[in-house]
Design a protein around this motif. Structure first.
Motif, PDB file in Angstrom:
ATOM      1  N   ASN A   1      26.280 -15.143  47.784  1.00  0.00           N
ATOM      2  CA  ASN A   1      25.649 -15.614  46.559  1.00  0.00           C
ATOM      3  C   ASN A   1      24.236 -15.059  46.417  1.00  0.00           C
ATOM      4  O   ASN A   1      23.841 -14.579  45.346  1.00  0.00           O
ATOM      5  N   GLY A   2      23.447 -15.099  47.490  1.00  0.00           N
ATOM      6  CA  GLY A   2      22.091 -14.560  47.439  1.00  0.00           C
ATOM      7  C   GLY A   2      22.064 -13.075  47.148  1.00  0.00           C
ATOM      8  O   GLY A   2      21.184 -12.585  46.426  1.00  0.00           O
ATOM      9  N   ALA A   3      23.033 -12.340  47.699  1.00  0.00           N
ATOM     10  CA  ALA A   3      23.087 -10.901  47.456  1.00  0.00           C
ATOM     11  C   ALA A   3      23.360 -10.598  45.985  1.00  0.00           C
ATOM     12  O   ALA A   3      22.784  -9.670  45.405  1.00  0.00           O
ATOM     13  N   ILE A   4      24.242 -11.378  45.366  1.00  0.00           N
ATOM     14  CA  ILE A   4      24.531 -11.179  43.943  1.00  0.00           C
ATOM     15  C   ILE A   4      23.290 -11.446  43.108  1.00  0.00           C
ATOM     16  O   ILE A   4      22.967 -10.690  42.176  1.00  0.00           O
ATOM     17  N   TRP A   5      22.559 -12.513  43.427  1.00  0.00           N
ATOM     18  CA  TRP A   5      21.366 -12.847  42.646  1.00  0.00           C
ATOM     19  C   TRP A   5      20.250 -11.829  42.855  1.00  0.00           C
ATOM     20  O   TRP A   5      19.468 -11.567  41.942  1.00  0.00           O
ATOM     21  N   ALA A   6      20.166 -11.238  44.037  1.00  0.00           N
ATOM     22  CA  ALA A   6      19.193 -10.165  44.239  1.00  0.00           C
ATOM     23  C   ALA A   6      19.520  -8.972  43.342  1.00  0.00           C
ATOM     24  O   ALA A   6      18.622  -8.335  42.770  1.00  0.00           O
ATOM     25  N   GLY A   7      20.819  -8.667  43.213  1.00  0.00           N
ATOM     26  CA  GLY A   7      21.229  -7.583  42.333  1.00  0.00           C
ATOM     27  C   GLY A   7      20.901  -7.842  40.879  1.00  0.00           C
ATOM     28  O   GLY A   7      20.627  -6.907  40.117  1.00  0.00           O
ATOM     29  N   TRP A   8      20.909  -9.105  40.473  1.00  0.00           N
ATOM     30  CA  TRP A   8      20.544  -9.454  39.107  1.00  0.00           C
ATOM     31  C   TRP A   8      19.041  -9.445  38.878  1.00  0.00           C
ATOM     32  O   TRP A   8      18.538  -8.870  37.912  1.00  0.00           O
ATOM     33  N   TYR A   9      18.311 -10.105  39.772  1.00  0.00           N
ATOM     34  CA  TYR A   9      16.931 -10.445  39.441  1.00  0.00           C
ATOM     35  C   TYR A   9      15.892  -9.423  39.876  1.00  0.00           C
ATOM     36  O   TYR A   9      14.763  -9.481  39.389  1.00  0.00           O
ATOM     37  N   GLY A  10      16.236  -8.481  40.744  1.00  0.00           N
ATOM     38  CA  GLY A  10      15.321  -7.363  40.937  1.00  0.00           C
ATOM     39  C   GLY A  10      15.100  -6.626  39.622  1.00  0.00           C
ATOM     40  O   GLY A  10      13.965  -6.426  39.179  1.00  0.00           O
ATOM     41  N   PRO A  11      16.190  -6.253  38.932  1.00  0.00           N
ATOM     42  CA  PRO A  11      16.012  -5.657  37.601  1.00  0.00           C
ATOM     43  C   PRO A  11      15.409  -6.615  36.574  1.00  0.00           C
ATOM     44  O   PRO A  11      14.505  -6.232  35.818  1.00  0.00           O
ATOM     45  N   LEU A  12      15.884  -7.862  36.510  1.00  0.00           N
ATOM     46  CA  LEU A  12      15.424  -8.765  35.462  1.00  0.00           C
ATOM     47  C   LEU A  12      13.944  -9.097  35.577  1.00  0.00           C
ATOM     48  O   LEU A  12      13.239  -9.221  34.579  1.00  0.00           O
ATOM     49  N   GLN A  13      13.456  -9.257  36.791  1.00  0.00           N
ATOM     50  CA  GLN A  13      12.064  -9.648  36.980  1.00  0.00           C
ATOM     51  C   GLN A  13      11.101  -8.474  36.816  1.00  0.00           C
ATOM     52  O   GLN A  13       9.990  -8.656  36.323  1.00  0.00           O
ATOM     53  N   ILE A  14      11.514  -7.290  37.259  1.00  0.00           N
ATOM     54  CA  ILE A  14      10.576  -6.169  37.336  1.00  0.00           C
ATOM     55  C   ILE A  14      11.110  -4.895  36.676  1.00  0.00           C
ATOM     56  O   ILE A  14      10.495  -4.335  35.763  1.00  0.00           O
ATOM     57  N   LEU A  15      12.259  -4.419  37.137  1.00  0.00           N
ATOM     58  CA  LEU A  15      12.666  -3.044  36.853  1.00  0.00           C
ATOM     59  C   LEU A  15      13.004  -2.813  35.387  1.00  0.00           C
ATOM     60  O   LEU A  15      12.618  -1.788  34.803  1.00  0.00           O
ATOM     61  N   LEU A  16      13.725  -3.749  34.763  1.00  0.00           N
ATOM     62  CA  LEU A  16      14.063  -3.567  33.356  1.00  0.00           C
ATOM     63  C   LEU A  16      12.821  -3.577  32.469  1.00  0.00           C
ATOM     64  O   LEU A  16      12.740  -2.826  31.492  1.00  0.00           O
ATOM     65  N   ALA A  17      11.850  -4.430  32.805  1.00  0.00           N
ATOM     66  CA  ALA A  17      10.608  -4.461  32.025  1.00  0.00           C
ATOM     67  C   ALA A  17       9.864  -3.139  32.131  1.00  0.00           C
ATOM     68  O   ALA A  17       9.315  -2.628  31.140  1.00  0.00           O
ATOM     69  N   LEU A  18       9.826  -2.546  33.337  1.00  0.00           N
ATOM     70  CA  LEU A  18       9.158  -1.254  33.505  1.00  0.00           C
ATOM     71  C   LEU A  18       9.894  -0.154  32.740  1.00  0.00           C
ATOM     72  O   LEU A  18       9.271   0.698  32.098  1.00  0.00           O
ATOM     73  N   GLN A  19      11.225  -0.171  32.813  1.00  0.00           N
ATOM     74  CA  GLN A  19      11.990   0.843  32.083  1.00  0.00           C
ATOM     75  C   GLN A  19      11.860   0.668  30.577  1.00  0.00           C
ATOM     76  O   GLN A  19      11.790   1.652  29.834  1.00  0.00           O
ATOM     77  N   ALA A  20      11.807  -0.577  30.107  1.00  0.00           N
ATOM     78  CA  ALA A  20      11.638  -0.816  28.677  1.00  0.00           C
ATOM     79  C   ALA A  20      10.311  -0.253  28.191  1.00  0.00           C
ATOM     80  O   ALA A  20      10.227   0.330  27.104  1.00  0.00           O
ATOM     81  N   ALA A  21       9.262  -0.416  28.997  1.00  0.00           N
ATOM     82  CA  ALA A  21       7.962   0.124  28.610  1.00  0.00           C
ATOM     83  C   ALA A  21       7.970   1.651  28.587  1.00  0.00           C
ATOM     84  O   ALA A  21       7.328   2.275  27.728  1.00  0.00           O
ATOM     85  N   GLU A  22       8.715   2.278  29.511  1.00  0.00           N
ATOM     86  CA  GLU A  22       8.777   3.736  29.563  1.00  0.00           C
ATOM     87  C   GLU A  22       9.633   4.331  28.443  1.00  0.00           C
ATOM     88  O   GLU A  22       9.320   5.395  27.908  1.00  0.00           O
ATOM     89  N   LEU A  23      10.731   3.646  28.108  1.00  0.00           N
ATOM     90  CA  LEU A  23      11.730   4.228  27.213  1.00  0.00           C
ATOM     91  C   LEU A  23      11.591   3.787  25.764  1.00  0.00           C
ATOM     92  O   LEU A  23      12.322   4.295  24.898  1.00  0.00           O
ATOM     93  N   ALA A  24      10.704   2.833  25.487  1.00  0.00           N
ATOM     94  CA  ALA A  24      10.572   2.329  24.119  1.00  0.00           C
ATOM     95  C   ALA A  24      10.206   3.465  23.162  1.00  0.00           C
ATOM     96  O   ALA A  24       9.227   4.183  23.380  1.00  0.00           O
ATOM     97  N   PRO A  25      10.972   3.672  22.100  1.00  0.00           N
ATOM     98  CA  PRO A  25      10.639   4.716  21.127  1.00  0.00           C
ATOM     99  C   PRO A  25       9.336   4.386  20.397  1.00  0.00           C
ATOM    100  O   PRO A  25       8.887   3.229  20.373  1.00  0.00           O
ATOM    101  N   ALA A  26       8.726   5.396  19.826  1.00  0.00           N
ATOM    102  CA  ALA A  26       7.493   5.186  19.064  1.00  0.00           C
ATOM    103  C   ALA A  26       7.757   4.197  17.936  1.00  0.00           C
ATOM    104  O   ALA A  26       8.740   4.315  17.197  1.00  0.00           O
ATOM    105  N   GLY A  27       6.867   3.242  17.808  1.00  0.00           N
ATOM    106  CA  GLY A  27       7.000   2.230  16.773  1.00  0.00           C
ATOM    107  C   GLY A  27       7.834   1.033  17.166  1.00  0.00           C
ATOM    108  O   GLY A  27       7.978   0.097  16.375  1.00  0.00           O
ATOM    109  N   THR A  28       8.408   1.043  18.369  1.00  0.00           N
ATOM    110  CA  THR A  28       9.201  -0.087  18.866  1.00  0.00           C
ATOM    111  C   THR A  28       8.511  -0.668  20.080  1.00  0.00           C
ATOM    112  O   THR A  28       8.185   0.061  21.029  1.00  0.00           O
ATOM    113  N   SER A  29       8.300  -1.972  20.101  1.00  0.00           N
ATOM    114  CA  SER A  29       7.585  -2.601  21.211  1.00  0.00           C
ATOM    115  C   SER A  29       8.473  -2.700  22.439  1.00  0.00           C
ATOM    116  O   SER A  29       9.703  -2.744  22.348  1.00  0.00           O
TER     117      SER A  29
END
Length: 419
Positions: free
Chosen positions: A33-61
């Protein structure tokens, strides 16, 4: 047909368990169970937010991109959890009903995490995250269904507590892996490896009872699809339990979703990523102080609802604190209170959910439907949070989250069949 139970007694594949499970069984399931949640929340807490900031098109927040990606993944999880739960209910192989789906889901999740790491556009990021949700939900549906399969009712609070503890440890470890390895790619790789390795002790060492093919109902699409509807009229306790879990989880999701942006943009924290890690660690430490003890106490006195009500009330109060005390010390205090309350809620609410399940043959499917109350907030929260922040900033966001959680706590009283 019968198989050896966790404590050596004979159990049937659909029998209500009466023999207490051993610590080794609980430990292996909790690690998965802990391993599954690590797979979810590493991206949710940090990685997806960083990728969203890098990949956001001009004019999109970046907030809009993150909301779109996480929302799309949550939509997938809405269908995946009950679907794979139902599939595991019907599995008749010699390895049991749940273990094959745990290992297949974890392996697919690890591969999907690596695919998400390589995303070069918002679309590919969303597709990768949808695959992560699809596969890890297959594993998670089977993990949760294993509890009512094997654990007696008056041990479920304790087992639910240990599952909650490893869930939080998985969140903390996933966040740490995503933060400490110095990049998006290494962060995803570390989460993928841990997700895969963490399920192996359960699937390799723990033997499950086999579901006898002769006891499986003949498959037909009509009854199969209709089975996902649990009538609130026939099963009102399931309906109220689902609604209370949804509301409390929606309030909690609103708190977590923009935490990185809250620290960076509102509190002006100099190192917002490290701030998220610290708050997650504080929250996890205080949750660990109550999650097992709360579940064990609930088992000992045979009551569930008072624990869920009071933990929900404290979570609502802590969320409101983020709205009225917008400082770094205020965030620390809120993290402490949320951890204490969410620990009790996690273990006892899980036990409450297993107590209201309608049929033993459909445990995986029914828990999957109930688990929609965990994933549906991820669909609703991004759009709701973006609207609330646009209307009144983070103060309005957290006041609304507190009100939603408060409603969930109050409505627990409508559940009649569980003391």
């Amino acid at each position: 047909m019968a198989a050896r139970g966790a404590a050596g007694a004979e159990v049937t594949d659909l029998a209500e368990p009466v023999v207490r499970v051993r610590p080794a069984w609980t430990s292996a399931l909790c690690l998965a169970n802990g391993a599954i949640w690590a797979g979810w929340y590493g991206p949710l807490q940090i990685l997806l937010a960083l990728q969203a900031a890098e990949l956001a098109p001009a004019g999109t927040s970046k907030e809009t991109v993150l909301a779109w990606v996480t929302g799309a993944g949550a939509v997938v999880s809405l269908a995946a959890n009950p679907l794979f739960g139902a599939a595991s209910d019907r599995t008749t192989g010699r390895f049991g009903r749940r273990a094959p789906w745990i290992v297949a889901g974890a392996a697919g999740g690890a591969a999907s995490l690596l695919l998400t790491a390589a995303a070069g556009s918002v679309l590919s990021l969303a597709l990768g995250w949808c695959l992560v949700q699809l596969t890890l939900n297959a594993a998670f549906a089977a993990v949760t269904a294993a509890v009512p399969d094997r654990v007696p009712r008056l041990q479920r609070g304790s087992v639910g507590g240990w599952l909650g503890a490893t869930q939080l440890l998985g969140v903390v470890l996933g966040t740490a892996l995503a933060t400490a390895l110095g990049g998006i790619g290494p962060g995803y790789a570390a989460c993928a490896l841990f997700t895969l390795l963490g399920v192996l002790p359960y699937v390799l060492l723990q033997r499950e009872p086999r579901f006898v093919p002769e006891r499986r109902a003949a498959f037909a699409w009509g009854p199969f699809l209709r089975g996902f509807w649990i009538s609130p009229r026939r099963h009102p306790d399931v309906a109220w339990a689902w609604l209370t879990r949804f509301l409390i989880n929606l309030g909690n999701t609103l708190v977590l979703l923009y935490l990185l942006y809250y620290l960076r943009d509102r509190l002006r924290h100099p190192e917002p990523e490290e701030g998220v890690l610290l708050l997650t660690a504080v929250n996890g430490a205080t949750m660990l102080a109550t999650v097992v003890a709360g579940g064990a106490w609930s088992d000992r006195i045979g009551r569930r609802k008072p624990f869920v009500v009071w933990s929900g009330l404290l979570m609502a109060a802590a969320t409101a604190l983020l709205a009225v005390w917008q400082t770094w010390p205020g965030a620390i205090v809120a993290a402490v209170l949320l951890g204490l309350a969410f620990g009790v809620f996690t273990s006892v609410d899980f036990a409450l959910m297993t107590d209201v399940l309608p049929r033993a043959a459909d445990r995986g499917k029914d828990l999957g439907v109930i688990n929609v109350a965990n994933s549906l907030p991820q669909v609703a929260a991004p759009a709701l949070a973006a609207t609330l922040v646009a209307l009144g900033g983070y103060r309005v966001l957290y006041l609304a989250a507190a009100a939603i959680g408060l409603a969930g706590a109050v409505l627990v009283g409508r559940i009649r069949g569980v003391d």
